[in-house]
Write an enzyme that holds these catalytic residues in place. Structure first.
Site, PDB file in Angstrom:
ATOM      1  N   HIS A  65       0.808  -1.152   0.032  1.00 29.11           N
ATOM      2  CA  HIS A  65       0.136   0.147   0.030  1.00 29.11           C
ATOM      3  C   HIS A  65       0.781   1.250   0.089  1.00 29.11           C
ATOM      4  O   HIS A  65       0.651   2.072   0.963  1.00 29.11           O
ATOM      5  CB  HIS A  65      -0.987  -0.114   1.310  1.00 29.11           C
ATOM      6  CG  HIS A  65      -2.497  -0.074   0.978  1.00 29.11           C
ATOM      7  ND1 HIS A  65      -2.913  -0.950   0.195  1.00 29.11           N
ATOM      8  CD2 HIS A  65      -3.332   1.156   1.251  1.00 29.11           C
ATOM      9  CE1 HIS A  65      -4.456  -0.478   0.221  1.00 29.11           C
ATOM     10  NE2 HIS A  65      -4.555   0.833   0.729  1.00 29.11           N
ATOM     11  N   ASP A  99      -3.860   6.897  -1.691  1.00 29.86           N
ATOM     12  CA  ASP A  99      -4.998   6.428  -2.513  1.00 29.86           C
ATOM     13  C   ASP A  99      -4.762   5.849  -3.826  1.00 29.86           C
ATOM     14  O   ASP A  99      -3.738   6.039  -4.246  1.00 29.86           O
ATOM     15  CB  ASP A  99      -5.817   7.702  -2.759  1.00 29.86           C
ATOM     16  CG  ASP A  99      -7.376   7.460  -3.136  1.00 29.86           C
ATOM     17  OD1 ASP A  99      -7.800   6.330  -2.709  1.00 29.86           O
ATOM     18  OD2 ASP A  99      -7.846   8.304  -3.944  1.00 29.86           O
ATOM     19  N   GLY A 100      -5.741   5.093  -4.166  1.00 31.58           N
ATOM     20  CA  GLY A 100      -5.473   4.614  -5.958  1.00 31.58           C
ATOM     21  C   GLY A 100      -4.813   3.188  -5.591  1.00 31.58           C
ATOM     22  O   GLY A 100      -4.462   2.638  -6.812  1.00 31.58           O
ATOM     23  N   ASN A 101      -4.235   2.649  -4.490  1.00 30.49           N
ATOM     24  CA  ASN A 101      -3.655   1.264  -4.517  1.00 30.49           C
ATOM     25  C   ASN A 101      -4.607   0.297  -5.186  1.00 30.49           C
ATOM     26  O   ASN A 101      -3.917  -0.564  -5.642  1.00 30.49           O
ATOM     27  CB  ASN A 101      -3.242   0.878  -3.020  1.00 30.49           C
ATOM     28  CG  ASN A 101      -2.460   1.971  -2.495  1.00 30.49           C
ATOM     29  OD1 ASN A 101      -1.217   2.152  -2.975  1.00 30.49           O
ATOM     30  ND2 ASN A 101      -2.779   2.868  -1.507  1.00 30.49           N
ATOM     31  N   GLY A 102      -5.799   0.159  -4.675  1.00 27.29           N
ATOM     32  CA  GLY A 102      -6.683  -1.146  -5.424  1.00 27.29           C
ATOM     33  C   GLY A 102      -6.626  -0.990  -6.809  1.00 27.29           C
ATOM     34  O   GLY A 102      -6.348  -2.234  -7.487  1.00 27.29           O
ATOM     35  N   ARG A 103      -7.011  -0.015  -7.498  1.00 26.53           N
ATOM     36  CA  ARG A 103      -7.053   0.147  -8.988  1.00 26.53           C
ATOM     37  C   ARG A 103      -5.694  -0.232  -9.652  1.00 26.53           C
ATOM     38  O   ARG A 103      -5.577  -0.828 -10.484  1.00 26.53           O
ATOM     39  CB  ARG A 103      -7.561   1.494  -9.195  1.00 26.53           C
ATOM     40  CG  ARG A 103      -9.095   1.614  -9.441  1.00 26.53           C
ATOM     41  CD  ARG A 103      -9.338   2.991  -9.418  1.00 26.53           C
ATOM     42  NE  ARG A 103      -9.525   3.430  -7.916  1.00 26.53           N
ATOM     43  CZ  ARG A 103      -9.934   4.634  -7.495  1.00 26.53           C
ATOM     44  NH1 ARG A 103      -9.878   5.483  -8.446  1.00 26.53           N
ATOM     45  NH2 ARG A 103      -9.887   4.992  -6.218  1.00 26.53           N
ATOM     46  N   LEU A 104      -4.682   0.581  -8.736  1.00 27.84           N
ATOM     47  CA  LEU A 104      -3.487   0.447  -9.523  1.00 27.84           C
ATOM     48  C   LEU A 104      -2.860  -1.191  -9.134  1.00 27.84           C
ATOM     49  O   LEU A 104      -2.114  -1.744 -10.245  1.00 27.84           O
ATOM     50  CB  LEU A 104      -2.259   1.080  -8.567  1.00 27.84           C
ATOM     51  CG  LEU A 104      -1.024   1.339  -9.290  1.00 27.84           C
ATOM     52  CD1 LEU A 104      -1.123   1.828 -10.768  1.00 27.84           C
ATOM     53  CD2 LEU A 104      -0.187   2.575  -8.730  1.00 27.84           C
ATOM     54  N   SER A 105      -3.192  -1.717  -8.264  1.00 31.20           N
ATOM     55  CA  SER A 105      -2.856  -3.252  -8.014  1.00 31.20           C
ATOM     56  C   SER A 105      -3.474  -4.433  -9.071  1.00 31.20           C
ATOM     57  O   SER A 105      -2.943  -5.222  -9.590  1.00 31.20           O
ATOM     58  CB  SER A 105      -3.244  -3.776  -6.559  1.00 31.20           C
ATOM     59  OG  SER A 105      -4.581  -4.053  -6.466  1.00 31.20           O
ATOM     60  N   ARG A 106      -4.544  -3.816  -9.672  1.00 25.95           N
ATOM     61  CA  ARG A 106      -5.404  -4.498 -10.623  1.00 25.95           C
ATOM     62  C   ARG A 106      -4.704  -4.313 -11.907  1.00 25.95           C
ATOM     63  O   ARG A 106      -4.559  -5.272 -12.791  1.00 25.95           O
ATOM     64  CB  ARG A 106      -6.755  -4.259 -10.657  1.00 25.95           C
ATOM     65  CG  ARG A 106      -7.358  -5.061  -9.143  1.00 25.95           C
ATOM     66  CD  ARG A 106      -8.902  -4.833  -9.357  1.00 25.95           C
ATOM     67  NE  ARG A 106      -9.391  -3.532  -9.005  1.00 25.95           N
ATOM     68  CZ  ARG A 106      -9.604  -3.116  -7.971  1.00 25.95           C
ATOM     69  NH1 ARG A 106      -9.221  -3.655  -6.915  1.00 25.95           N
ATOM     70  NH2 ARG A 106     -10.044  -1.826  -7.734  1.00 25.95           N
TER      71      ARG A 106
END
Length: 505
Positions: free
Chosen positions: A315, A319-326
């Site tokens: 992380h 902000d934006g970690n989830g979208r970037l991880s995908r």
């Protein structure tokens, strides 16, 4: 029941390493046996209480390689104990592994050690684990063959489910499927995939993207095919594309503690705490080293899983970690060279459908990590975080659930999402063309009605007939239904033919 091996070390040394999913326990058995969720050990095989090195050797022999436990245990073992065992058995494979790891984790050299003999041995047994390229340590005749490095390494067990999914080679199947389509249909299917991958990646975060956000994320997805090396600067650039609020756009990795929150108030609502900022930079450097090399060195699905889940566990942004991880799943698959010409597997669409399974794969790591943090609620927006663990719990982690999940999602993305959407487009073209040849209907209206009909199992609903009654004659509704039925009946007849496979549709 007394613990043995890794679990004994974890308990006796009060280690912060995560609980074992299959601990070794002394039980009334006559030989080592896997029973339910533990390795049952006969009492006569259990090392003595306080004999930490013997428990390490038992664990390495019977339980595999758990670097998180070993990283915290070996500095507690004296050089004298290691040297004594090495003199008794200088060619022993497990004591050589222990000595190699002791030197690695302590940064010291075992002075006076006998010359190691015996065949070169892998640190991770390839029959138990998926492994990476080997790096030989000549001193101990040990090959480091982990998925990463001695500073950051995930483990992936060779489970029957993962083996079956990887052997099905979804990336080759995806290339072959797209190559079987006419060029115009390829373009339409991929346009759909990019748009819906964007919408569902936001939906996982409980957001509906504006047109601007959607365009930015589609742009991000298309960048995956550029195979741009990952770096802090590039990740910042990608994060800025994901996040439209200027106040949330990063300039570097985070310099403050962040956390994930549920709907509960106070400390009880904190569900995950990533590593503290003071150790984040080093962890990200080690993660980057893996992320930039793994897609071409190990199975791309394994690489993509570790890269994506590893990123979200670290992380690095506020902000934006989830979208970037995908997005990083797509970046890894494209970097492997196995996906070409803009091909994209819409894994986020599959993830949204399987959202509970996604959460479970994340919680396999995040839930026990949360217990290594003391969190105190100060006021509505402030918390006091105290890390009570060891950095090794973030360095060395079990990626087996992540790989199994991503492999399933990649398969669903092809077999359900891409194939079904392509089939829908083919049905749509046939029905639209047939009705258009017989009736003069405004193109956009006819297109809408055909889509509604196909989405409703070949029927134009009563509500739709009422909605468009003043715009479209009743005969056109009937014609759309008739053509849709003809297309669906033709497909059913094809399925019933001997030798038919889904690819023949």
């Amino acid at each position: 029941m007394s613990a043995v091996g890794y679990e004994y070390l974890r308990q006796q040394l009060n280690l912060s390493a995560l609980e074992l999913k299959r601990p070794a326990l002394v039980k009334p058995v006559t030989r080592l046996t896997n029973i339910n969720d533990c390795l049952s050990v006969p009492k006569n095989m259990a090392p003595a209480d306080g004999a930490y090195l013997d428990h390490v050797l038992f664990a390495l022999k019977h339980e595999g390689t758990n670097l998180a436990v070993l990283a915290q245990t070996l500095p507690n073992i004296s050089a004298e104990d290691l040297l004594a065992e090495l003199r008794r058995s200088p060619s022993g494979g497990y004591i050589r592994k222990a000595a190699f790891l002791w030197e690695t984790f302590t940064g010291k050299e075992l002075e006076g050690a006998p010359v190691a003999g015996g065949a070169v041995i892998p640190l991770f047994d390839p029959t138990q684990y998926y492994t990476g390229p080997s790096v030989r340590n000549a001193r101990w005749r040990v090959d480091f063959n982990g998925l990463g490095s001695m500073r950051y390494c995930a483990t992936v067990a060779r489970t029957p489910t993962i083996t079956q999914l990887l052997e099905s080679d979804v990336l080759t199947r995806a290339r072959e499927f797209m190559a079987s389509l006419p060029a115009e249909m390829q373009d339409r299917a991929l346009s759909w995939a990019y748009l819906h991958e964007t919408q569902d990646s936001f939906a996982i975060e409980k957001e509906a993207p504006s047109e601007d956000k959607a365009q930015r994320f589609v742009k991000l997805l298309r960048q995956a095919h550029e195979r741009h090396p990952l770096s802090e600067e590039y990740l910042v650039e990608l994060q800025n594309i994901c996040v439209t609020n200027p106040l949330d756009q990063a300039a570097s990795y985070r310099a403050e503690q962040n956390h994930l929150q549920s709907g509960l108030r106070g400390a009880a609502g904190v569900t995950y705490v990533p590593p503290p900022p003071d150790i984040l930079t080093d962890l990200m450097a080690d993660w980057l080293a893996f992320a930039n090399s793994a897609p071409t060195q190990v199975d791309p699905i394994i690489a993509a899983s570790i890269i994506s889940f590893g990123f979200v566990f670290l992380h690095p942004f506020m902000d934006g970690n989830g979208r970037l991880s995908r997005f990083l799943i797509h970046h890894a698959l494209c970097s492997s060279g196995k996906l070409e010409n803009g091909l994209l597997l819409p894994v986020s669409i599959a993830m949204k459908r399987e959202e509970q399974a996604y959460l479970e794969a994340l919680r396999d790591f995040s839930k026990p990590i949360r217990e290594r943090w003391q969190v105190r609620w100060l006021d509505e927006m402030k918390y006091d975080f105290k890390f009570q663990g060891d950095v090794s719990i973030y360095q060395f982690w079990d990626a087996t659930p992540a790989v199994e999940f991503v492999a399933r999602m990649a398969d669903l993305a092809l077999e359900v999402e891409l194939r079904q959407e392509t089939l829908f487009l083919q049905r749509y073209d046939k029905v639209l063309r047939a009705v258009n040849q017989r009736y003069d209907v405004r193109g956009s209206m006819l297109s809408t009605l055909v889509m509604m009909c196909l989405d409703n199992a070949g029927k134009v609903s009563k509500n739709r007939r009422k909605q468009f009654a003043n715009l479209v004659p009743e005969a056109i509704f009937d014609a759309i239904e008739a053509e849709a039925k003809a297309v669906l009946d033709e497909e059913n007849e094809l399925r019933e033919e001997p030798g038919h496979t889904p690819d023949n549709t």
